[in-house]
Design a protein around this motif. Sequence first.
Motif, short mmCIF file in Angstrom:
data_model
loop_
_atom_site.label_atom_id
_atom_site.label_comp_id
_atom_site.label_asym_id
_atom_site.label_seq_id
_atom_site.Cartn_x
_atom_site.Cartn_y
_atom_site.Cartn_z
N GLY A 16 -1.48 7.91 -11.13
CA GLY A 16 -2.70 7.78 -11.05
C GLY A 16 -3.45 7.91 -9.88
O GLY A 16 -4.69 7.65 -9.53
N ILE A 17 -3.07 8.58 -9.03
CA ILE A 17 -3.63 8.78 -7.39
C ILE A 17 -3.93 10.09 -7.56
O ILE A 17 -3.03 11.12 -7.55
CB ILE A 17 -2.62 8.39 -6.45
N SER A 18 -5.36 10.46 -7.28
CA SER A 18 -5.52 11.90 -6.98
C SER A 18 -5.41 12.36 -5.79
O SER A 18 -4.91 11.68 -4.66
CB SER A 18 -7.30 11.85 -7.00
N GLU A 19 -5.12 13.82 -5.56
CA GLU A 19 -4.95 14.19 -4.41
C GLU A 19 -5.70 14.15 -3.23
O GLU A 19 -5.27 13.98 -2.01
CB GLU A 19 -4.78 15.95 -4.56
N ALA A 20 -6.90 13.90 -3.70
CA ALA A 20 -8.17 13.85 -2.53
C ALA A 20 -7.82 12.31 -1.75
O ALA A 20 -7.72 12.00 -0.68
CB ALA A 20 -9.54 13.67 -3.12
N THR A 47 2.71 -1.06 -13.72
CA THR A 47 3.49 -2.18 -13.52
C THR A 47 3.37 -2.35 -11.93
O THR A 47 3.75 -3.61 -11.54
CB THR A 47 4.85 -2.02 -14.01
N ASN A 48 3.55 -1.55 -10.88
CA ASN A 48 3.52 -1.88 -9.76
C ASN A 48 2.32 -1.25 -8.95
O ASN A 48 1.99 -0.31 -9.05
CB ASN A 48 4.89 -1.02 -9.12
N PHE A 49 1.46 -2.09 -8.43
CA PHE A 49 0.15 -1.88 -7.86
C PHE A 49 0.31 -1.77 -6.41
O PHE A 49 -0.31 -1.37 -5.82
CB PHE A 49 -0.74 -2.99 -7.93
N GLN A 50 1.76 -1.36 -5.86
CA GLN A 50 1.82 -0.63 -4.60
C GLN A 50 2.28 0.81 -4.67
O GLN A 50 2.92 1.02 -5.59
CB GLN A 50 3.03 -1.31 -4.00
N THR A 54 0.21 1.37 -0.04
CA THR A 54 -1.42 0.96 -0.29
C THR A 54 -1.28 0.08 -1.44
O THR A 54 -0.25 -0.13 -2.16
CB THR A 54 -1.95 2.51 -0.38
N TYR A 55 -2.17 -0.61 -1.42
CA TYR A 55 -2.71 -1.68 -2.74
C TYR A 55 -3.24 -0.68 -3.58
O TYR A 55 -4.60 -0.37 -3.25
CB TYR A 55 -3.22 -2.67 -2.26
N VAL A 56 -3.19 -0.54 -4.94
CA VAL A 56 -3.95 -0.01 -5.80
C VAL A 56 -4.68 -0.69 -6.83
O VAL A 56 -3.94 -1.88 -7.21
CB VAL A 56 -3.09 1.13 -6.64
N TYR A 57 -6.14 -0.65 -6.80
CA TYR A 57 -7.01 -1.41 -7.91
C TYR A 57 -7.11 -0.27 -8.95
O TYR A 57 -7.61 1.06 -8.55
CB TYR A 57 -8.32 -1.81 -7.19
N ARG A 70 -9.56 -4.07 -12.00
CA ARG A 70 -8.30 -4.75 -12.64
C ARG A 70 -7.27 -4.70 -11.46
O ARG A 70 -6.86 -3.72 -11.00
CB ARG A 70 -7.80 -4.14 -13.67
N THR A 71 -6.85 -5.98 -11.34
CA THR A 71 -5.76 -6.27 -10.23
C THR A 71 -4.56 -6.76 -11.13
O THR A 71 -4.64 -6.94 -12.33
CB THR A 71 -5.81 -7.26 -9.21
#
Length: 393
Positions: A16-20, A47-50, A54-57, A70-71
């Motif tokens: 879910g993390i873009s290359e940018a 299931t893991n927001f790390q 980094t912390y992912v929202y 969402r957190t």
Amino acid sequence: MRILIASLTFPPFKDGISEASSSMAKGFLQQGWEVDILTQPANESRTNFQWNNTYVYEWRMSQASGIMVRTPEESIDLRLFLLNGGWDVIVFHAYDTILYTALPLLHEIASHKILVSHGYPALQWAPVMKFPFGLGRVSRGFLSSLSMPFWLRRLDRVVYLSEKKDWNAFYDHLLASISGYKGVRVIPNGVCPNPGSTDPADFRKRHGIPSEAIVLLCVANYSRRKDQGFAARAFRAAALPDAILIFIGSEFNSYSNQFMAQDQPFINKPGHGRVIWLEKQSRDETLNAFSACDIFVLSADHEAQPIALLEAMRVGKPWIARNAGCINLMEGGITVNRVPQMACAMRLMHDNQSLRDDLGKKGLHAASNRYTLEAYQQRYCDLIKEVVKKSEN
């Protein structure tokens, strides 16, 4: 230093993390800074927001409550999230919902604010069959753009990929220049010079491609904008009997079905080469394809500064691309405007190995010196330090 990277526009990786976002975040983390990422949901429920320290929202639209973040514990209104996050700097990637939600709040958000433009196609006309034939969207885009000179001044910096200013992909850069905005910076995209070991011979073997065949490769998600049908028509018009054109997209969809249907009459026609359509290729397999090809092709009618071209240049592959964004300023290839021109360029490169070698070397030199991931990350780190230092003074 706490930084929020907000990026929704680009197709995410599996996590879910873009290359940018990922490239930028890794550069900031190397400085010892704390990084949060605001992105769209992953393909599989997170299931893991790390992620990589980094912390992912996750941003999503709630029918009941509107725009939400969402957190693991709760959902928060995006406006409150941006106002109360306590970041030193917020980096907005592209013109998306997050930015437009933040615009009325820019004077209230205490964080320093940086916008990274990846092109602004407000005036690009995409014709449709139904009245008013897509012109309504262009009109709305133009009217919306008139407010840009006013809210630009509430941003600390705006980053463009090129010095180019025009009425197409870099229309926003033109507006900033006309309005006299002083916060402009130019930072081109970057790619890692060494993506890791690849196995081009294995790729050719896997897809039944003879070692002597000339391979043309197009890597892009199947869509109207990427317009793989343009490249397929050019390839068939070029009539290269010993050549193979390979398309790699994230997954097949209605557009890929349309492009394949249009190409169907040529499948068994002698003297027109072979076309292979692929989906769901791993990152390693895609890198193998880059190494295995002889010529890279990009048929998109709208781009800013495409990463795919940089990845081709990184491995010394010459390219043929439609004249979009700042592609005509990039080294190592030929730009075209129409299908016959692309067909002519395909024949020219197919028949001339010395031309392919020469263009490949020029592209490789540029990718190794100007478009490196290290330089990209360092420029953004310097930019963060610049805006924070200015406020401290």
